[in-house]
Design a protein around this motif. Structure first.
Motif, PDB file in Angstrom:
ATOM      1  N   TYR A  93      -0.427   6.045  -3.324  1.00  0.00           N
ATOM      2  CA  TYR A  93      -1.007   4.784  -3.799  1.00  0.00           C
ATOM      3  C   TYR A  93      -0.595   3.628  -2.894  1.00  0.00           C
ATOM      4  O   TYR A  93      -1.399   2.743  -2.579  1.00  0.00           O
ATOM      5  CB  TYR A  93      -0.542   4.524  -5.233  1.00  0.00           C
ATOM      6  N   MET A  94       0.650   3.664  -2.451  1.00  0.00           N
ATOM      7  CA  MET A  94       1.145   2.618  -1.562  1.00  0.00           C
ATOM      8  C   MET A  94       0.480   2.699  -0.188  1.00  0.00           C
ATOM      9  O   MET A  94       0.102   1.682   0.396  1.00  0.00           O
ATOM     10  CB  MET A  94       2.661   2.738  -1.415  1.00  0.00           C
ATOM     11  N   THR A  96      -2.453   3.869   0.598  1.00  0.00           N
ATOM     12  CA  THR A  96      -3.877   3.558   0.604  1.00  0.00           C
ATOM     13  C   THR A  96      -4.126   2.052   0.562  1.00  0.00           C
ATOM     14  O   THR A  96      -5.259   1.609   0.751  1.00  0.00           O
ATOM     15  CB  THR A  96      -4.592   4.217  -0.592  1.00  0.00           C
ATOM     16  N   LYS A  97      -3.059   1.302   0.313  1.00  0.00           N
ATOM     17  CA  LYS A  97      -3.148  -0.149   0.398  1.00  0.00           C
ATOM     18  C   LYS A  97      -2.888  -0.581   1.840  1.00  0.00           C
ATOM     19  O   LYS A  97      -2.534   0.214   2.697  1.00  0.00           O
ATOM     20  CB  LYS A  97      -2.131  -0.809  -0.550  1.00  0.00           C
ATOM     21  N   ALA A  98      -3.074  -1.829   2.097  1.00  0.00           N
ATOM     22  CA  ALA A  98      -2.827  -2.355   3.445  1.00  0.00           C
ATOM     23  C   ALA A  98      -1.337  -2.294   3.735  1.00  0.00           C
ATOM     24  O   ALA A  98      -0.541  -3.032   3.156  1.00  0.00           O
ATOM     25  CB  ALA A  98      -3.339  -3.786   3.554  1.00  0.00           C
ATOM     26  N   LEU A  99      -0.944  -1.399   4.607  1.00  0.00           N
ATOM     27  CA  LEU A  99       0.467  -1.227   4.940  1.00  0.00           C
ATOM     28  C   LEU A  99       0.583  -0.935   6.427  1.00  0.00           C
ATOM     29  O   LEU A  99       0.003   0.036   6.924  1.00  0.00           O
ATOM     30  CB  LEU A  99       1.084  -0.077   4.125  1.00  0.00           C
ATOM     31  N   GLN A 171      -8.941   8.087  -1.514  1.00  0.00           N
ATOM     32  CA  GLN A 171      -9.940   7.610  -0.566  1.00  0.00           C
ATOM     33  C   GLN A 171     -11.347   7.983  -0.986  1.00  0.00           C
ATOM     34  O   GLN A 171     -12.315   7.376  -0.510  1.00  0.00           O
ATOM     35  CB  GLN A 171      -9.634   8.174   0.824  1.00  0.00           C
ATOM     36  N   GLY A 188      -3.719  -5.060 -11.926  1.00  0.00           N
ATOM     37  CA  GLY A 188      -3.409  -3.896 -11.106  1.00  0.00           C
ATOM     38  C   GLY A 188      -2.957  -2.713 -11.942  1.00  0.00           C
ATOM     39  O   GLY A 188      -3.359  -1.571 -11.706  1.00  0.00           O
ATOM     40  N   THR A 191      -5.942  -1.283 -13.918  1.00  0.00           N
ATOM     41  CA  THR A 191      -6.810  -0.508 -13.025  1.00  0.00           C
ATOM     42  C   THR A 191      -6.188   0.850 -12.704  1.00  0.00           C
ATOM     43  O   THR A 191      -6.875   1.876 -12.681  1.00  0.00           O
ATOM     44  CB  THR A 191      -7.053  -1.280 -11.716  1.00  0.00           C
ATOM     45  N   THR A 196      -7.944   4.374 -12.034  1.00  0.00           N
ATOM     46  CA  THR A 196      -7.536   5.225 -10.903  1.00  0.00           C
ATOM     47  C   THR A 196      -7.045   6.596 -11.363  1.00  0.00           C
ATOM     48  O   THR A 196      -7.526   7.631 -10.872  1.00  0.00           O
ATOM     49  CB  THR A 196      -6.424   4.532 -10.090  1.00  0.00           C
TER      50      THR A 196
END
Length: 284
Positions: A93-94, A96-99, A171, A188, A191, A196
């Motif tokens: 989950y982390m 798939t975020k902007a990282l 994804q 968040g 969701t 999710t």
């Protein structure tokens, strides 16, 4: 062209599937049937097997070490299944975020899965015994130390693999559903838990199935890390079967009976787990 290919496949499908079918019979079905037969015999080789009925099963089920190994393995599987899936899902989950550097971190987390279980067992034995040396104990001092050592080892090895499956599932989530949740003002957390996770149930089913089966059939890591010490108290089911079959002359049939019981237990648990999680998929 497509019609011609379709006609060829329908005509020659048996020829193309024959090698795989033969490999399945020779590599799985025949050994399985022979193994079940041998569980009702006393033998050292196939040529001298003598029928003894259910005596091997009676001796297997009356073995207190076998029941301890079953309890120990079940507890281990429950703990590792929860930890691996929760941590792997959180990391996925982390990522798939902007990282920044997410691709590199994915590779690093997946790499332990490429190392053999025996090697991992000996490496972690050195590491964990080095930490425990401060208290003048080792992994083989108590079954509890061995238990948590095995938990750490398997989690470290498997989290990266399950993470990849969860990333693939995230994804593939429908973007319109996620956008609709954001438009409706979902937080968040809302969701995650109401959108999710329900949509991720196919991936959760796969990962849960893999971790449950991997936990029950763990062998090489157990052999290398503790080898069942002390006094076979950290011995899991697969290692118990191995020690019965190869470590006690005349007990080959009992070891085979334990293997059949082991197969039945894992099959039932896996089917129940798969049915429960698949039912959640349908509801989602």
């Amino acid at each position: 062209m497509i019609s011609m290919i379709g006609k060829s496949i329908r005509r020659w499908w048996a020829l193309f599937t024959l090698p795989t079918f033969l490999a399945f019979i020779l590599g799985f079905l025949a050994p399985f049937v022979i193994g079940v037969y041998l569980s009702f015999t006393k033998f050292t080789t196939l040529s001298n097997a003598k029928w003894v009925g259910t005596r091997n099963y009676q001796r297997a089920l009356s073995d207190p070490i076998f029941w301890h190994a079953l309890w120990y393995t079940t507890l281990f599987t429950i703990v590792t299944t929860i930890i691996i899936n929760v941590v792997a899902f959180a990391i996925a989950y982390m990522f798939t975020k902007a990282l920044k550097g997410a691709t590199l971190f994915r590779t690093v987390f997946f790499m332990p899965n490429l190392i053999g279980g025996i090697i991992l067992g000996y490496v972690w034995q050195l590491l964990l015994n080095g930490v425990l040396a401060h208290w003048n104990v080792t992994l083989t001092y108590s079954a509890t130390y061995g238990f948590w050592g095995l938990v750490i080892l398997l989690c470290w090895q498997q989290i990266g693999y399950m993470m990849v499956i969860y990333i693939a599932g995230m994804q593939a989530l429908p973007g319109d559903v996620m956008e609709a949740a954001a438009v409706d003002g979902a937080t968040g957390a809302q969701t995650l838990f109401h959108v999710t996770i329900p949509l991720m149930m196919p991936s959760i089913t796969v990962c849960t199935f893999l971790t449950v089966t991997n936990g029950f059939k763990l062998f090489d890591q157990n052999l290398a890390l503790t080898s069942g010490a002390p006094s076979r108290m950290s011995e899991m089911l697969a290692l118990n079967i191995y020690n019965t079959f190869y470590g006690r002359p005349g007990f080959e049939g009992v070891g085979q009976a334990k293997a059949v019981v082991f197969f039945i237990i894992v099959a039932i648990i896996s089917l129940l787990q798969n049915k429960l999680t698949t039912r959640k998929e349908v509801e989602a």
